[in-house]
Design a protein around this motif. Structure first.
Motif, PDB file in Angstrom:
ATOM      1  N   LYS A  70      -1.261  78.870  57.979  1.00  0.00           N
ATOM      2  CA  LYS A  70      -1.346  80.253  57.506  1.00  0.00           C
ATOM      3  C   LYS A  70      -2.440  80.430  56.448  1.00  0.00           C
ATOM      4  CE  LYS A  70       3.248  82.085  58.427  1.00  0.00           C
ATOM      5  NZ  LYS A  70       4.375  82.808  57.831  1.00  0.00           N
ATOM      6  N   SER A  75      -1.519  85.788  46.831  1.00  0.00           N
ATOM      7  CA  SER A  75      -0.168  86.385  46.875  1.00  0.00           C
ATOM      8  C   SER A  75       0.300  86.826  45.492  1.00  0.00           C
ATOM      9  CB  SER A  75       0.829  85.396  47.489  1.00  0.00           C
ATOM     10  OG  SER A  75       0.962  84.253  46.671  1.00  0.00           O
ATOM     11  N   GLY A  77       0.898  86.978  41.261  1.00  0.00           N
ATOM     12  CA  GLY A  77       1.333  86.078  40.194  1.00  0.00           C
ATOM     13  C   GLY A  77       2.260  84.997  40.731  1.00  0.00           C
ATOM     14  N   GLN A  79       5.248  83.209  41.034  1.00  0.00           N
ATOM     15  CA  GLN A  79       6.631  83.528  40.644  1.00  0.00           C
ATOM     16  C   GLN A  79       7.385  82.306  40.133  1.00  0.00           C
ATOM     17  OE1 GLN A  79       7.703  86.946  40.686  1.00  0.00           O
ATOM     18  NE2 GLN A  79       5.489  86.892  40.810  1.00  0.00           N
ATOM     19  N   LYS A  80       6.877  81.124  40.469  1.00  0.00           N
ATOM     20  CA  LYS A  80       7.598  79.910  40.069  1.00  0.00           C
ATOM     21  C   LYS A  80       7.377  79.553  38.601  1.00  0.00           C
ATOM     22  CE  LYS A  80       7.789  78.205  44.756  1.00  0.00           C
ATOM     23  NZ  LYS A  80       7.108  77.500  45.816  1.00  0.00           N
ATOM     24  N   TYR A  87       3.511  85.168  32.865  1.00  0.00           N
ATOM     25  CA  TYR A  87       3.318  83.897  33.553  1.00  0.00           C
ATOM     26  C   TYR A  87       3.002  82.834  32.506  1.00  0.00           C
ATOM     27  CZ  TYR A  87       3.504  86.953  37.489  1.00  0.00           C
ATOM     28  OH  TYR A  87       3.942  87.883  38.397  1.00  0.00           O
ATOM     29  N   GLY A 123      -0.041  91.147  43.146  1.00  0.00           N
ATOM     30  CA  GLY A 123      -1.230  91.126  42.287  1.00  0.00           C
ATOM     31  C   GLY A 123      -2.467  90.658  43.030  1.00  0.00           C
ATOM     32  N   THR A 145       4.497  94.177  46.435  1.00  0.00           N
ATOM     33  CA  THR A 145       5.877  93.682  46.485  1.00  0.00           C
ATOM     34  C   THR A 145       6.653  93.989  45.208  1.00  0.00           C
ATOM     35  OG1 THR A 145       5.134  91.585  45.576  1.00  0.00           O
ATOM     36  CG2 THR A 145       5.373  91.688  47.976  1.00  0.00           C
TER      37      THR A 145
HETATM   38  C1  S0N Z   1       2.824  86.093  50.669  1.00  0.00           C
HETATM   39  C2  S0N Z   1       4.079  86.018  51.504  1.00  0.00           C
HETATM   40  C3  S0N Z   1       4.362  87.374  52.170  1.00  0.00           C
HETATM   41  C4  S0N Z   1       3.857  84.930  52.592  1.00  0.00           C
HETATM   42  O1  S0N Z   1       5.037  84.745  53.334  1.00  0.00           O
HETATM   43  P1  S0N Z   1       5.175  83.429  54.250  1.00  0.00           P
HETATM   44  O2  S0N Z   1       3.980  83.253  55.084  1.00  0.00           O
HETATM   45  O3  S0N Z   1       6.503  83.552  54.937  1.00  0.00           O
HETATM   46  O4  S0N Z   1       5.167  82.187  53.245  1.00  0.00           O
HETATM   47  P2  S0N Z   1       6.306  81.693  52.208  1.00  0.00           P
HETATM   48  O5  S0N Z   1       7.151  80.694  52.892  1.00  0.00           O
HETATM   49  O6  S0N Z   1       6.974  82.810  51.555  1.00  0.00           O
HETATM   50  O7  S0N Z   1       5.354  80.981  51.124  1.00  0.00           O
HETATM   51  C5  S0N Z   1       4.761  79.732  51.380  1.00  0.00           C
HETATM   52  C6  S0N Z   1       4.853  78.941  50.099  1.00  0.00           C
HETATM   53  O8  S0N Z   1       4.098  79.626  49.112  1.00  0.00           O
HETATM   54  C7  S0N Z   1       4.937  79.933  47.994  1.00  0.00           C
HETATM   55  N1  S0N Z   1       4.508  81.226  47.438  1.00  0.00           N
HETATM   56  C8  S0N Z   1       4.119  82.312  48.103  1.00  0.00           C
HETATM   57  N2  S0N Z   1       3.820  83.300  47.257  1.00  0.00           N
HETATM   58  C9  S0N Z   1       4.051  82.830  46.026  1.00  0.00           C
HETATM   59  C10 S0N Z   1       3.951  83.376  44.714  1.00  0.00           C
HETATM   60  N3  S0N Z   1       3.504  84.652  44.515  1.00  0.00           N
HETATM   61  N4  S0N Z   1       4.297  82.609  43.686  1.00  0.00           N
HETATM   62  C11 S0N Z   1       4.716  81.353  43.858  1.00  0.00           C
HETATM   63  N5  S0N Z   1       4.829  80.762  45.069  1.00  0.00           N
HETATM   64  C12 S0N Z   1       4.510  81.494  46.135  1.00  0.00           C
HETATM   65  C13 S0N Z   1       6.324  79.986  48.593  1.00  0.00           C
HETATM   66  O9  S0N Z   1       7.305  79.822  47.615  1.00  0.00           O
HETATM   67  C14 S0N Z   1       6.271  78.836  49.591  1.00  0.00           C
HETATM   68  O10 S0N Z   1       6.369  77.591  48.957  1.00  0.00           O
HETATM   69  P3  S0N Z   1       7.696  76.676  49.081  1.00  0.00           P
HETATM   70  O11 S0N Z   1       8.029  76.647  50.550  1.00  0.00           O
HETATM   71  O12 S0N Z   1       7.260  75.370  48.520  1.00  0.00           O
HETATM   72  O13 S0N Z   1       8.722  77.359  48.254  1.00  0.00           O
HETATM   73  C15 S0N Z   1       5.309  85.598  50.663  1.00  0.00           C
HETATM   74  O14 S0N Z   1       5.140  84.274  50.243  1.00  0.00           O
HETATM   75  C16 S0N Z   1       5.539  86.456  49.462  1.00  0.00           C
HETATM   76  O15 S0N Z   1       6.054  87.549  49.590  1.00  0.00           O
HETATM   77  N6  S0N Z   1       5.188  85.924  48.304  1.00  0.00           N
HETATM   78  C17 S0N Z   1       5.501  86.545  47.017  1.00  0.00           C
HETATM   79  C18 S0N Z   1       4.541  87.696  46.747  1.00  0.00           C
HETATM   80  C19 S0N Z   1       4.842  88.298  45.398  1.00  0.00           C
HETATM   81  O16 S0N Z   1       5.883  88.859  45.197  1.00  0.00           O
HETATM   82  N7  S0N Z   1       3.929  88.150  44.432  1.00  0.00           N
HETATM   83  C20 S0N Z   1       4.097  88.571  43.063  1.00  0.00           C
HETATM   84  C21 S0N Z   1       3.925  90.083  42.888  1.00  0.00           C
HETATM   85  N8  S0N Z   1       3.692  90.412  41.510  1.00  0.00           N
HETATM   86  C22 S0N Z   1       2.521  90.159  40.965  1.00  0.00           C
HETATM   87  O17 S0N Z   1       1.600  89.683  41.565  1.00  0.00           O
HETATM   88  C23 S0N Z   1       2.412  90.556  39.536  1.00  0.00           C
HETATM   89  C24 S0N Z   1       0.953  90.745  39.138  1.00  0.00           C
HETATM   90  C25 S0N Z   1       0.711  90.732  37.707  1.00  0.00           C
HETATM   91  O18 S0N Z   1       0.357  89.694  37.195  1.00  0.00           O
HETATM   92  C26 S0N Z   1       0.872  91.975  36.920  1.00  0.00           C
HETATM   93  C27 S0N Z   1      -0.198  92.845  36.822  1.00  0.00           C
HETATM   94  C28 S0N Z   1      -0.081  94.033  36.121  1.00  0.00           C
HETATM   95  C29 S0N Z   1       1.093  94.339  35.476  1.00  0.00           C
HETATM   96  C30 S0N Z   1       2.189  93.457  35.583  1.00  0.00           C
HETATM   97  C31 S0N Z   1       2.066  92.261  36.281  1.00  0.00           C
HETATM   98  C32 S0N Z   1       3.211  91.325  36.326  1.00  0.00           C
HETATM   99  O19 S0N Z   1       3.024  90.140  36.169  1.00  0.00           O
HETATM  100  O20 S0N Z   1       4.333  91.757  36.514  1.00  0.00           O
END
Ligand code: S0N
Length: 275
Positions: A70, A75, A77, A79-80, A87, A123, A145
């Protein structure tokens, strides 16, 4: 295209070639999510590109594919490592430093092109939104998201997005947190072009080369002019900074400085008061 490694980083790759810089987020195992260190490194790379007078275009992209096949642009910030107040960096300090990066991308007097393959989410989606141009691979997926994962970007991520796709669509994107494919993104004016994934970098490079043939002062003035209306006093500051730069470059502007250095009265009489 022959890229030269411009500097070693941990979370990103940074290359340069033919007047074009390329910043690649390199955390495919987390779909290129950014942690504070990633953002700091991107910030340093963008600053380097800003300071380098041979660079006119910056490509922003994500490394991939991951071992599961993939792709992701970014993706958002990580989240971990998200703590109570942002962060958490390696020193334990919570940060939202991506906001500084957004501002730098927006104000840098060079053209920033996002090359999106796979996910541009959260983000990561905002990062492509703040770039000047976006070229999408046919596998690109766009979306916010925040309301699902407990965050939101009410700054450029909301207001500038609404300027691009309109208020109704921007509200839909944020309130419903749906994902949109490349064709849908094209239809809503969110991207400039969609290409097959194996042509993404070549297409971005070609756009960069075309821009590099144009006038640097015209492009930087246009970028600040596009920003000015939306950015209030900071936008006017940028636009006016370019006017000052052009004035410095003129004979008329130099006369004032030369007169001061030569301890004489400036003679502006030969410069016309144009209509
Ligand atoms: C991207 C998605 C849709 C992909 O889905 P898919 O293909 O099913 O893969 P997964 O199995 O979910 O992911 C594969 C591995 O990657 C890890 N991973 C994915 N995204 C993240 C992430 N964002 N952080 C940490 N790890 C991530 C998965 O955990 C997995 O690894 P393993 O299997 O080892 O666990 C799907 O992954 C998805 O939806 N991801 C999360 C997207 C998300 O919610 N992102 C954060 C959104 N918020 C921000 O970005 C905040 C931005 C910011 O900094 C900000 C700016 C202004 C004001 C405030 C903020 C604030 O911080 O709040």
């Amino acid at each position: 295209m022959e890229w030269k490694n411009a500097r070693e980083f941990e979370d990103i790759l940074y290359h340069k070639g033919e007047g074009i810089a390329k910043v690649t987020i390199n955390r495919p195992e987390r779909r290129n999510a950014f942690r504070p260190k990633t953002v700091q490194e991107m910030y340093e790379a963008f600053l380097d590109a800003r300071e380098d007078p041979t660079i006119g275009v910056i490509l922003l992209t994500g490394a991939g594919p991951h071992t599961d096949g993939k792709y992701a642009f970014c993706s958002g910030g990580d989240q971990k490592i998200r703590g109570q107040a942002g962060y958490v960096d390696e020193g334990g300090v919570p940060r939202l430093n991506v906001l500084d990066l957004q501002k730098l991308i927006r104000s840098i007097p060079k053209v920033v092109i996002a090359l999106v393959s796979g996910y541009a989410i959260g983000g990561g989606h905002v990062l492509h939104v703040v770039c000047d141009l976006t070229i999408a691979a046919d596998n690109a997926i766009f979306g916010q998201t925040g309301p699902m994962v407990g965050s939101f970007d009410g700054g450029l991520g909301a207001s500038y997005l609404a300027r691009i796709v309109g208020q109704k669509k921007a509200r839909e994107i944020w309130y419903l947190c749906r994902q949109y494919n490349a064709e849908e993104a094209m239809e809503m004016g969110l991207v400039n072009k969609v290409v097959p994934i194996d042509q993404l970098e070549a297409e971005g490079f070609q756009w960069g080369r075309e821009i590099m043939e144009k006038s640097p002062l015209a492009i930087r003035s246009l970028k600040s002019a596009f920003n000015a209306e939306l950015d209030g006093q900071m936008g006017i500051q940028e636009l006016s900074g370019n006017a000052t730069l052009l004035y410095y470059l003129s004979e008329e502007g130099s006369e004032g400085k030369n007169a001061f250095i030569e301890k004489r009265k400036p003679d502006f009489s030969k410069y016309p008061w144009l209509p």
